[in-house]
Design a protein around this motif. Structure first.
Motif, PDB file in Angstrom:
ATOM      1  N   UNK A   1      23.804  26.544  47.971  1.00 35.63           N
ATOM      2  CA  UNK A   1      24.646  27.252  48.255  1.00 35.63           C
ATOM      3  C   UNK A   1      25.066  28.706  47.950  1.00 35.63           C
ATOM      4  N   UNK A   2      24.868  29.555  48.431  1.00 32.70           N
ATOM      5  CA  UNK A   2      24.631  30.711  48.023  1.00 32.70           C
ATOM      6  C   UNK A   2      25.929  31.474  47.344  1.00 32.70           C
ATOM      7  N   UNK A   3      25.835  32.105  46.233  1.00 34.08           N
ATOM      8  CA  UNK A   3      27.009  32.922  46.086  1.00 34.08           C
ATOM      9  C   UNK A   3      26.899  34.091  45.711  1.00 34.08           C
ATOM     10  N   UNK A   4      26.897  34.953  46.928  1.00 35.91           N
ATOM     11  CA  UNK A   4      26.606  36.867  46.895  1.00 35.91           C
ATOM     12  C   UNK A   4      25.205  36.755  46.217  1.00 35.91           C
ATOM     13  N   UNK A   5      25.314  37.983  45.728  1.00 33.83           N
ATOM     14  CA  UNK A   5      23.323  38.144  44.502  1.00 33.83           C
ATOM     15  C   UNK A   5      23.929  38.988  43.766  1.00 33.83           C
ATOM     16  N   UNK A   6      23.042  39.448  42.742  1.00 35.59           N
ATOM     17  CA  UNK A   6      23.343  40.320  41.528  1.00 35.59           C
ATOM     18  C   UNK A   6      21.822  40.657  41.209  1.00 35.59           C
ATOM     19  N   UNK A   7      22.470  41.067  40.009  1.00 31.37           N
ATOM     20  CA  UNK A   7      21.077  42.833  39.860  1.00 31.37           C
ATOM     21  C   UNK A   7      20.761  41.853  38.468  1.00 31.37           C
ATOM     22  N   UNK A   8      19.618  42.033  37.838  1.00 27.42           N
ATOM     23  CA  UNK A   8      19.147  40.986  36.641  1.00 27.42           C
ATOM     24  C   UNK A   8      19.794  41.676  35.333  1.00 27.42           C
ATOM     25  N   UNK A   9      20.044  40.675  34.500  1.00 29.11           N
ATOM     26  CA  UNK A   9      20.819  40.979  33.253  1.00 29.11           C
ATOM     27  C   UNK A   9      22.282  41.231  33.274  1.00 29.11           C
ATOM     28  N   UNK A  10      22.447  40.641  34.387  1.00 25.61           N
ATOM     29  CA  UNK A  10      24.412  40.916  34.555  1.00 25.61           C
ATOM     30  C   UNK A  10      24.522  42.243  35.627  1.00 25.61           C
ATOM     31  N   UNK A  11      23.545  43.247  34.958  1.00 25.42           N
ATOM     32  CA  UNK A  11      23.457  44.488  35.341  1.00 25.42           C
ATOM     33  C   UNK A  11      24.504  45.025  36.587  1.00 25.42           C
TER      34      UNK A  11
END
Length: 629
Positions: free
Chosen positions: A371-381
């Motif tokens: 289950x993929x849930x969007x995408x994010x930048x490292x370290x919560x950025x």
């Protein structure tokens, strides 16, 4: 709940031990109190360490106000106690609170190094916990959502139950990000006049999954959902029918039931388990299934955090340990991408349940899907540049320099994640300086992808079918947006800045001509308000890529959980490839892989719904088998 990039993997932090400290003062060690801070799950974790002239830790205070109370908040006292007791920082990470644990240990390490303690010569204490053995009727591996409902269901039937949990707390991933779950035919839906039936949703899921989900189990799960809302409320975890939480789903059938207070609710469920006589054993990793001479599951063997072995003899075993999304090796082997550090699952989801079932002969189904849930930048950025980077404003290109999707899918987390996965697990979101300045000075006329979720998650209106919460039509100006970009640009591999497209392509390591052609085509689409490539709505075609300097940020796909697992029938009995039942063995939640095709359905709350309801089914089934004999 803040969403962070997190590495939820069971490990020991091999830092150092103070067990080799001499009782004599050392000229190189300066007695005193030393402090340090490290980034945790929800903010900074700080440590104040007091050492004497021999290097002994005489006092230790670790604080993490931003850490989740039920996960990281419980880990800090345990780590503090272990460090003071054993005079070592070579203590195990508290499973389920890996990020907080690592931050605490790193902060203590940094602080004590300032005192002059020679960390290179330190040795670790040896674990010498005692072995133990217990006997029960039903043993459940895992105390997450499906393990808890399995325990309550089995205890309801009168079975004696022991739950063994790898982490230090109950609730699992349900206490991390999930706010609610899917159900059809609930009393709240009926009162609201909704006429959607189990048959309707059965047809929807079977069509969506191209008839690849196992029909009897799909039917069994869906039929159970109608009563689970009230059943959970009866154990102190009520939920209210709410509108769907994602912008792309505003017009879908409303099936989402949001927990009124999930922290209090899961605590109430746990308290009820104890009142019903369920014994729960934490901090024990179960790795072995006990089979008798006929191949029947008759118990489990695990290892406690103190090094001792635990053996539980039972008449039935339920594997509810949460799949393998916190196991980077299993993810890479089965799914094909190294995305472990971007997993949203708790550290207990390391695949032991699936491995044990397979060792007993269980078949497996679709281990290559997640289950993929969007995408994010490292370290919560992502939130440092939020909300702009979570809108349809930037152009998305893959690592070949080509545009790969209609950026509007940012408003459907499953589709967004699928597209990011298909792009190779990461992609580039590009804006130019003119757009960046507009965002800083004027804001953006789009909503961001999480706004709808946040509004619904924090809604105070508990009435059935509250007025639709519409996300704001625009985003306020962010005066520090360009400053934030410039401060990090070219200092990390996930954000680059360049004066020209040619220079940008070189820093992104993509073919120059392909990127130039992609941007040229996109600029024409913006100018004409006509995206002939991917049919992006004209209302999102406002930001061309013309004026340097240019910025490219590279989010990475988030894994919300593994979807593939072992084969099981409608009673959640584990089955072999020939569909013969493995006696005494049951599974639930993400350990089972029989209701999905090749991705998470575009229907909210499905995995938690399956966890809660498959746990109930497995608990009832196991108890009925045990008590019938």
């Amino acid at each position: 709940m803040k969403i962070k990039s997190i590495a939820l993997v069971l490990c020991a932090i091999m830092l150092f031990s103070l067990s080799a400290c001499s009782d004599k003062p050392s000229a190189s060690i300066k007695a005193g109190t030393y402090t340090a801070k490290e980034k945790g799950y929800g903010g900074e974790v700080s440590a104040a360490v007091t050492v004497d002239s021999t290097g002994k830790i005489t006092d230790l205070k670790i604080e993490g106000a931003g850490e989740t109370a039920e996960v990281g908040g419980k880990a800090i006292p345990k780590i503090t106690e272990a460090i003071l007791k054993d005079q070592t920082v070579l203590v195990d990470v508290v499973t389920g609170a890996t990020v907080t644990s690592k931050a605490a240990l790193a902060a203590v390490t940094a602080a004590i190094k300032s005192s002059g303690v020679d960390t290179e010569s330190m040795k670790a204490p040896k674990k010498t916990g005692a072995d133990s053995e217990k006997t029960t009727e039903v043993v459940i591996v895992g105390c997450g959502a499906s393990g808890m409902t399995a325990a309550l269901a089995a205890a309801e039937k009168g079975a004696k139950v022991i739950v063994v949990e790898q982490t230090s707390s109950y609730g699992g991933t349900a206490l991390m990000g999930a706010e609610g779950f899917f159900a059809v035919g609930s009393e709240q839906q009926k009162k609201a006049g909704d006429t959607t039936t189990t048959d309707d949703m059965y047809d929807w899921f079977m069509e969506y999954n191209h008839e690849k989900s196992y029909s009897p189990l799909t039917r069994s799960w869906l039929e159970m959902t109608s009563g689970t809302v009230d059943w959970l409320a009866g154990y102190g975890n009520p939920a209210t029918l709410m509108e769907n939480t994602q912008l792309a789903h505003e017009d879908q059938i409303q099936t989402y039931h949001k927990f009124d207070d999930k922290v209090a609710g899961f605590k109430n469920m746990y308290d009820n388990m104890l009142k019903m006589g369920v014994e729960v054993i934490f901090d024990t990793k179960v790795t072995d299934l006990i089979l008798d001479s006929n191949g029947k599951a008759v118990g489990i063997i695990g290892t406690k955090n103190d090094g001792g072995k635990l053996k539980v003899n039972s008449a039935a075993v339920i594997l509810s340990s949460g799949g393998f999304a916190a196991n980077p090796e299993m993810l890479e082997e089965n799914v094909g991408l190294s995305i472990g550090e971007y997993s949203l699952m708790t550290a207990g989801s390391t695949g032991e349940g699936i491995k044990m079932a397979q060792s007993a002969g269980a078949g497996s189904y679709a281990l290559n899907i997640a289950a993929y849930h969007g995408a994010m930048l490292p370290e919560g950025n992502s939130f440092a540049f939020s909300p702009i980077m979570m809108t349809a404003a930037p152009i998305w290109v893959d690592n070949s320099g080509a545009r790969f999707a209609n950026e509007e899918i940012v408003y459907d987390f499953a589709l967004w994640g699928n597209a990011a996965f298909n792009a190779g697990g990461s992609y580039w979101a590009i804006i130019d300086s003119a757009s960046a300045k507009k965002f800083a000075e004027e804001g953006c006329p789009y909503t961001h992808s999480f706004m709808k979720t946040i509004l619904v998650a924090t809604a105070l209106d508990k009435s059935v079918f509250p007025s639709v919460v519409r996300a704001p039509e625009d985003i306020a100006a962010d005066p520090k947006f360009v400053e934030n970009l410039d401060n990090l640009a070219n200092k990390a591999d996930w954000i680059v800045k360049a004066d020209t497209i040619e220079e940008l392509a070189a820093k992104m390591n993509v073919p120059v001509e392909r990127l130039k052609a992609t941007i040229e085509q996109y600029n024409k689409a913006v100018e004409s308000k006509d995206d002939s490539m991917f049919n992006k709505d004209s209302k999102y075609l406002d930001y061309s890529i013309v004026e340097g300097p240019f910025y490219a940020l590279s989010p990475k796909v988030l894994c919300e959980g593994s979807l593939g697992g072992i084969s099981a029938n409608e009673k959640l009995q584990a089955v072999k490839d020939d569909w013969t039942v493995i006696p005494g063995l049951y599974a639930s939640g993400n350990n089972v892989g029989m209701i999905y095709d090749n991705s998470y359905p575009v229907m909210e709350g499905v995995t938690l719904s399956f966890a809660l309801n498959s746990g109930r089914i497995a608990g009832y089934s196991a108890a009925e088998e045990v008590l019938a004999k």
